[in-house]
Structure formats: structure tokens, C-alpha cells
Enzyme design. Structure first.
Site, short mmCIF file in Angstrom:
data_model
loop_
_atom_site.label_atom_id
_atom_site.label_comp_id
_atom_site.label_asym_id
_atom_site.label_seq_id
_atom_site.Cartn_x
_atom_site.Cartn_y
_atom_site.Cartn_z
N GLY A 184 -3.66 -15.77 12.97
CA GLY A 184 -4.08 -14.41 12.66
C GLY A 184 -2.95 -13.40 12.79
N GLU A 209 -14.62 -24.44 -18.21
CA GLU A 209 -15.87 -24.39 -18.99
C GLU A 209 -17.07 -24.78 -18.14
OE1 GLU A 209 -16.31 -27.25 -22.24
OE2 GLU A 209 -14.86 -28.58 -21.25
N HIS A 254 -12.98 -25.85 -24.46
CA HIS A 254 -13.05 -27.29 -24.28
C HIS A 254 -11.78 -27.97 -24.77
CE1 HIS A 254 -15.06 -31.11 -23.76
NE2 HIS A 254 -14.60 -31.48 -24.94
N CYS A 264 3.14 -13.30 0.51
CA CYS A 264 2.63 -13.89 -0.73
C CYS A 264 3.70 -14.47 -1.65
CB CYS A 264 1.87 -12.82 -1.54
SG CYS A 264 0.99 -11.62 -0.58
N TYR A 293 -5.90 -18.93 6.13
CA TYR A 293 -5.06 -18.97 4.93
C TYR A 293 -3.69 -19.61 5.21
CZ TYR A 293 -7.81 -15.22 2.57
OH TYR A 293 -8.77 -14.46 1.95
N ASP A 340 -3.18 -3.32 5.65
CA ASP A 340 -3.52 -4.16 6.80
C ASP A 340 -3.63 -3.38 8.11
OD1 ASP A 340 -3.35 -6.25 5.06
OD2 ASP A 340 -1.96 -7.44 6.26
N GLU A 385 11.33 3.07 5.73
CA GLU A 385 11.16 1.63 5.93
C GLU A 385 12.39 1.11 6.67
OE1 GLU A 385 8.64 -0.95 5.00
OE2 GLU A 385 10.06 -1.74 6.45
N GLU A 441 -2.18 -23.26 3.93
CA GLU A 441 -1.13 -23.14 2.90
C GLU A 441 0.15 -23.83 3.37
OE1 GLU A 441 -2.67 -19.05 0.68
OE2 GLU A 441 -0.99 -18.90 2.07
N GLY A 452 0.82 -1.22 0.00
CA GLY A 452 0.00 0.00 0.00
C GLY A 452 0.85 1.26 0.00
N LYS A 475 5.88 -17.38 -0.13
CA LYS A 475 4.93 -18.48 0.10
C LYS A 475 4.58 -19.17 -1.22
CE LYS A 475 0.97 -17.90 -0.66
NZ LYS A 475 -0.03 -17.19 0.10
N THR A 504 5.51 -7.05 3.68
CA THR A 504 5.18 -8.45 3.99
C THR A 504 4.97 -9.27 2.73
OG1 THR A 504 4.13 -7.72 6.04
CG2 THR A 504 3.58 -9.93 5.26
N CYS A 505 4.20 -8.77 1.79
CA CYS A 505 3.86 -9.56 0.60
C CYS A 505 5.11 -10.04 -0.13
CB CYS A 505 2.99 -8.73 -0.33
SG CYS A 505 2.67 -9.56 -1.89
P1 NDP Z 1 -6.74 -16.03 9.54
O1 NDP Z 1 -7.44 -14.93 10.19
O2 NDP Z 1 -7.02 -16.36 8.12
O3 NDP Z 1 -6.97 -17.37 10.39
C1 NDP Z 1 -6.66 -17.42 11.74
C2 NDP Z 1 -6.87 -18.83 12.24
O4 NDP Z 1 -6.39 -18.91 13.58
C3 NDP Z 1 -8.33 -19.23 12.26
O5 NDP Z 1 -8.44 -20.58 11.90
C4 NDP Z 1 -8.71 -19.01 13.73
O6 NDP Z 1 -9.70 -19.89 14.19
C5 NDP Z 1 -7.42 -19.39 14.42
N1 NDP Z 1 -7.28 -18.79 15.75
C6 NDP Z 1 -7.31 -17.48 16.06
N2 NDP Z 1 -7.12 -17.32 17.40
C7 NDP Z 1 -6.98 -18.55 17.91
C8 NDP Z 1 -6.79 -19.05 19.22
N3 NDP Z 1 -6.69 -18.22 20.26
N4 NDP Z 1 -6.70 -20.38 19.41
C9 NDP Z 1 -6.82 -21.22 18.36
N5 NDP Z 1 -7.00 -20.82 17.08
C10 NDP Z 1 -7.08 -19.50 16.86
O7 NDP Z 1 -5.21 -15.73 9.79
P2 NDP Z 1 -3.86 -16.20 9.10
O8 NDP Z 1 -2.85 -16.07 10.17
O9 NDP Z 1 -4.02 -17.50 8.41
O10 NDP Z 1 -3.65 -15.10 8.00
C11 NDP Z 1 -3.65 -13.72 8.34
C12 NDP Z 1 -4.16 -12.88 7.22
O11 NDP Z 1 -3.18 -12.82 6.20
C13 NDP Z 1 -5.40 -13.43 6.52
O12 NDP Z 1 -6.57 -13.01 7.14
C14 NDP Z 1 -5.27 -12.86 5.15
O13 NDP Z 1 -5.86 -11.60 5.17
C15 NDP Z 1 -3.79 -12.73 4.94
N6 NDP Z 1 -3.27 -13.81 4.08
C16 NDP Z 1 -3.73 -13.93 2.80
C17 NDP Z 1 -3.25 -14.93 1.99
C18 NDP Z 1 -3.77 -15.07 0.60
O14 NDP Z 1 -4.36 -14.13 0.08
N7 NDP Z 1 -3.60 -16.23 -0.03
C19 NDP Z 1 -2.26 -15.90 2.45
C20 NDP Z 1 -1.87 -15.69 3.81
C21 NDP Z 1 -2.37 -14.69 4.59
P3 NDP Z 1 -11.27 -19.54 14.16
O15 NDP Z 1 -11.70 -19.64 12.75
O16 NDP Z 1 -11.83 -20.57 15.04
O17 NDP Z 1 -11.39 -18.14 14.70
#
Ligand code: NDP
Length: 493
Positions: A291, A471, A466, A73, A207, A332, A50, A211, A31, A76, A67-68
Site C-alpha cells: 500500500g 466479441e 469475429h 505506471c 496491484y 492520491d 517540484e 504486477e 493531477g 512499470k 509517480t506515474c
Molecule cells: P494495494 O492497496 O493495492 O494493496 C496492498 C496490499 O498489501 C494488499 O494485498 C494488502 O493486504 C497488503 N497489506 C497491507 N498492509 C499489510 C500488512 N501490514 N501486512 C501484510 N500485508 C499487508 O497497494 P499497492 O501497494 O499494490 O498499490 C498502491 C496503490 O497504487 C493502489 O491502490 C493503486 O491505487 C495504485 N496502483 C495502481 C496501478 C494500476 O492502476 N495498474 C498499479 C500500481 C499501483 P489486504 O488485502 O489483506 O489488506
């Protein structure tokens, strides 16, 4: 969120001449860099700060590209490519390939990945330089609505003034507060481990968790995935989540739904992991993928009047303006939709608004996204469950589940699923999802169609390519179900 937008000269900062810069950007991630470059293109005098970049260390989370590019991204996806070859080698046998013993060299992939990240870091620096943006190395701290102090690693501090300040500091991985949490790694370290784990335990099912489960499994590790819900990927379409879970299992990942971790203990043989069901496992790597949190620490935001929300994100209005009129924020750190292309959109809209003379709000409708598990999931628009809550009338659901043509020869037991969610009254397609090979590549085009307001009839009148999986999106003629919106129940036709 509905505060009045600041138009230059109205009641906000004036006389740009009295400042060092028109714009000072803190954070050179997706961003920030986009906003800096596009603002400079409008004629603004721009600086961006930075932290310095270390390609291998995860201690200092800096680096132009953010980060990306540095620890998200891009690296990864390189690892996902690396991991995907395992399945390709397996699938190639029935196509006549005799590959013999297949060995994987992690160090080689790691070196190549690091080289690519260093190259991209250089590309981003050149992009800034070619746009006339001044790059300052150091940590930025906002001192007042028009001043930023930049602290370098050697302790030197320099003050800069700017008519506008933009916060683009992103987010950072968070750890759950369980005993032994310091033994776990986050995605920052996971991208640069010295060795591929033999046995990885992953907490979370968002995510990053799915992944990395695919990455490490593809590289031969035993992987256990623990998560609180019954299915991974909360927020995505339930039918897709179920297919992802089945596919992860099919690829050898051990799933532990409705199970949390309660303790990590260091032992001679690795990390002992205790679950809330009382089970114990031993792993050499434990990943917390639970998260990310907005990166606002040390910015001095609240002292200058920039308000944060309950999640610690910078509060902004529709134009990314914070509660201090001369300070904006994108990406973010504002916790809107946390995806790189969204941060890019917000950065562009910021520069159009502030320097382009055209107030422009980011448009969050039909933002597509992809989860790069193997095979990937990609979606745009509403899931069936979201449509049920949001739509006014009935919705029509069309699904197609099939064995991709490649699997008929390879013998892989892995079905692809596609879904279209349609507003029954307008015939507009309001949601599309797919889990299967190439889903993200296919979904980008579908996103354009949905953004243009395509109807199901227009999908149906589009000629397919096809033979392809794609499709199927234009040949889903049979209604799977008609659902009464507003949670009133389902009518199976
Ligand atoms: P997410 O928010 O996608 O997922 C967090 C996971 O952690 C959920 O399964 C959640 O469970 C779990 N969780 C949260 N708190 C706890 C806890 N206290 N105990 C146990 N489990 C917990 O976060 P990520 O870290 O995977 O990714 C962060 C962000 O990065 C994403 O939201 C996305 O925006 C971005 N990202 C995007 C990607 C892409 O575009 N391909 C790839 C990687 C990251 P529950 O569902 O039960 O709350």
C-alpha cells in the site's frame, strides 16, 4: 465532505493582483500538472513546484511527471512489456517459430526504460512551459492560506504568494513494521534494480504485488507471493481474483495465501525470510507492496488549518476544496480513487471550478481500471459482490470462460474469463470484468457503454468482431445466475 464551495469574491480571497500568482501548485505529478495547465488555459497566472528529478536514484522522489511517469505506471508498463515476451516466445513454437536459445538483457531494458522516462520528463516540462506555467524546482511548504515557501536543494528559500494553492503531492510506498523491514525494497527501487532477482519474495497482493510478480517471473526469477487473504486483489470480483490466482500459478509464481512475513534477516547468502507459519526462505530481493500513504509530510498542513483524515489524507469537499477555502487538493494525497486518470479528472474539474466559472465535481461513477499482471485483469463498475450489497433488486450475472483461440495452437493452459453484472429491473449493465489478454484495451470501450447507461439488450444487439475475445461481451446470451440483492441469498436458474 459537504462543505459549501467557495465562489470567488463571495467570502474568500479577492483581488488577485496582490498575489504573485493566481495559483500555486505543489507537486508536478499527474493531477498537479493537469490542473496547472488547464488553469493557465483559463487565463490564470500559475506556478508549480517540484523536487528535482534523478532518473536512477530512488532516494529523491521528485521529478516533473510524478509517480506515474517517473516511478509508477509508465516504467512499470515498460517492464510488463519486457516480461511478456517470455510467454510469447513459448507460445510461438506451435505457430512454427524456432527461436533457439532466448536470452534476456536486463541492463538494456533498464537503459531504454530510463531513456524513455527522461524523455517524458522533458515532455512534461515543455507542456508546462508552453502553457505559460512557471516551474520552480524545490520543496514546497504552505506558510499561510496564500503563501508557499519553496526550499531548493542548496538551502535557498523563497516565498511566493498566490490567490489559490493546490496540493498535488501524491503518495509514497509504505513498509510494514516487521523486524528487518529496512532490508526490503518498495516499488521505487524495484523499477531500477541492478540485476533481475534470482529469487524474489513479495509481500502483499494488491496491484503492485501481482504486477511485479508477473514482471520478475517473466524475466526468469523464482517468485514467492505472500498475502493475508485467501485470494489476491481484495476489492475485485471474487471470481476474477480466483482466475488471477490460477493464472499466476500457471505462469510459475508460487502463491502463499493467508501467510504473512514476520522477520527479515540479512545473511551471507541473501535475505532470510521468516513467515508467520514458521517457514524460512532465502531470497535476494524482498519487495513490500503493502500500500501507499498520502504524501503530506513537511507541508505544514495542520498548522495552516488543512485537516487530514484518519488515513492521513487531505480532507476535501466535492470540489476538491480543503478545510481552508483558498487551498485545494487533488490526486492520491486526497485518497479518493488513487489512479492517474482520476487525478487528471480531479485536476481538470478543479480548474473549471476555480478559474473556468463552472463549478464541476469529479464523477467517480464507472471508473475503469486495470491490473497489469500477465495476463491482465480489467474492470469497470460493480463487482458481483458489490452489486449484491448495493443493488435494490435482483442482479443477473452473465459469465463466459473460454480458451482463447491463440491457446488452441500454442497449447497454453490459460482460460480467459469475462463477466457482466446486470440490474434485473432496469436491464442496465452495472459491472463488467475480464481477466485475459488485452483486457484493459477491451474494457476502455465497455466503460464508455456503461457510462452511457447501456442495457444488456443493447450489448446483445451489438454485432461482434469475429474472431476476437472481445466479441464474447456481446454474445453472453445464457444467464449464469440470478442473485437476490441485499445479501438475501442466491437463486441459481
Ligand atoms: P494495494 O492497496 O493495492 O494493496 C496492498 C496490499 O498489501 C494488499 O494485498 C494488502 O493486504 C497488503 N497489506 C497491507 N498492509 C499489510 C500488512 N501490514 N501486512 C501484510 N500485508 C499487508 O497497494 P499497492 O501497494 O499494490 O498499490 C498502491 C496503490 O497504487 C493502489 O491502490 C493503486 O491505487 C495504485 N496502483 C495502481 C496501478 C494500476 O492502476 N495498474 C498499479 C500500481 C499501483 P489486504 O488485502 O489483506 O489488506
Amino acid at each position: 465532505m459537504a462543505r459549501k464551495m467557495l465562489i470567488d469574491g463571495e467570502d474568500g480571497p479577492k483581488e488577485s493582483e496582490k498575489y504573485d500568482f493566481d495559483l500555486f501548485v505543489i507537486g508536478a505529478g499527474s493531477g498537479g500538472v493537469r490542473a496547472a495547465r488547464t488553469s493557465a488555459a483559463f487565463g490564470a497566472k500559475v506556478a508549480i513546484c517540484e523536487l528535482p528529478f534523478s532518473p536512477v536514484s530512488s532516494e529523491n522522489l521528485g521529478g516533473v511527471g510524478g509517480t506515474c511517469v517517473i516511478r509508477g505506471c509508465v516504467p512499470k508498463k515498460i517492464l510488463v512489456y519486457g516480461a511478456s515476451f517470455r510467454g510469447e516466445f513459448e507460445d510461438s513454437r506451435n505457430f512454427g517459430w524456432e527461436t533457439g536459445e532466448v536470452n534476456f538483457n536486463w541492463k538494456k531494458l533498464l537503459e531504454n526504460k530510463t531513456r524513455e522516462i527522461v524523455r517524458l520528463n522533458g515532455v512534461y516540462k515543455r507542456l508546462l512551459a508552453n502553457s505559460g506555467v512557471t516551474l520552480l524546482e524545490g520543496k514546497g511548504k504552505i506558510v499561510d492560506p496564500h503563501q508557499v515557501e519553496v526550499a531548493q536543494n542548496d538551502g535557498t528559500k523563497t516565498m511566493y504568494s498566490a490567490k489559490y494553492i493546490l496540493i498535488g503531492t501524491g503518495s509514497r510506498a509504505s513498509r510494514v513494521p516487521i523486524s528487518g523491514k529496512e532490508l526490503a525494497i518498495t516499488s521505487d527501487e524495484a523499477l531500477s534494480l541492478d540485476e533481475v532477482p534470482k529469487h524474489a519474495i513479495i509481500l502483499g497482493a494488491g496491484y503492485i504485488a501481482v504486477e511485479f510478480a508477473s514482471i520478475w517471473r517473466g524475466m526468469g526469477a523464482t517468485v514467492d507471493l505472500f498475502y493475508r487473504k485467501d485470494l489476491p486483489l481484495r476489492g475485485f470480483d471474487d471470481e476474477m481474483r480466483a482466475v488471477v490466482a490460477k493464472n499466476l500459478e500457471g505462469r510459475g509464481i508460487r502463491l502463499h495465501p493467508e501467510t504473512n512475513l514476520s522477520e527479515l534477516v540479512k545473511t551471507e547468502n541473501g535475505i532470510k525470510v521468516r513467515t508467520d507459519h514458521g517457514d524460512e526462505l532465502l531470497a535476494d530481493v524482498v519487495l513490500f507492496a503493502t500500500g501507499r500513504k498520502p504524501n503530506t509530510e513537511g507541508l505544514n498542513l495542520e498548522a495552516v488549518g488543512v485537516q487530514l483524515d484518519n488515513a492521513g489524507a487531505v480532507k476535501v469537499n466535492e470540489y476538491s476544496q480543503t478545510t481552508v477555502p483558498s487551498i485545494y487538493a487533488v490526486g492520491d494525497v486526497t485518497n479518493r480513487i488513487n489512479l492517474t486518470p482520476v487525478a487528471l479528472m480531479e485536476g481538470t474539474c478543479f480548474s473549471k471550478t476555480v478559474f473556468g466559472g463552472k463549478p464541476t465535481m469529479p464523477d467517480y461513477k464507472f471508473v475503469p481500471c486495470a491490473v497489469f499482471c500477465v495476463p491482465p485483469l480489467s474492470v469497470v463498475g460493480l463487482s458481483e459482490q458489490e452489486a449484491l450489497k448495493q443493488a435494490n433488486g435482483d442482479i443477473l450475472v452473465f459469465t463466459s470462460t473460454f480458451n482463447p483461440m491463440k491457446n488452441t495452437i500454442s497449447g497454453r493452459q490459460e482460460r480467459t474469463i469475462m463477466k457482466l453484472v446486470v440490474d434485473a429491473e432496469t436491464d442496465k449493465v452495472i459491472g463488467a470484468s475480464m481477466c485475459g489478454p488485452d483486457a484493459p484495451e477491451i474494457m476502455q470501450g465497455i466503460a464508455v457503454a456503461l457510462k452511457c447507461g447501456a442495457t444488456k439488450e443493447q450489448f446483445d444487439s451489438t454485432v461482434g468482431i469475429h474472431p476476437s475475445a472481445a466479441e464474447e461481451f456481446v454474445t453472453m446470451r445464457t444467464l449464469t445466475r440470478r442473485v437476490a440483492a441485499g445479501g438475501k441469498g442466491k437463486t441459481n436458474l
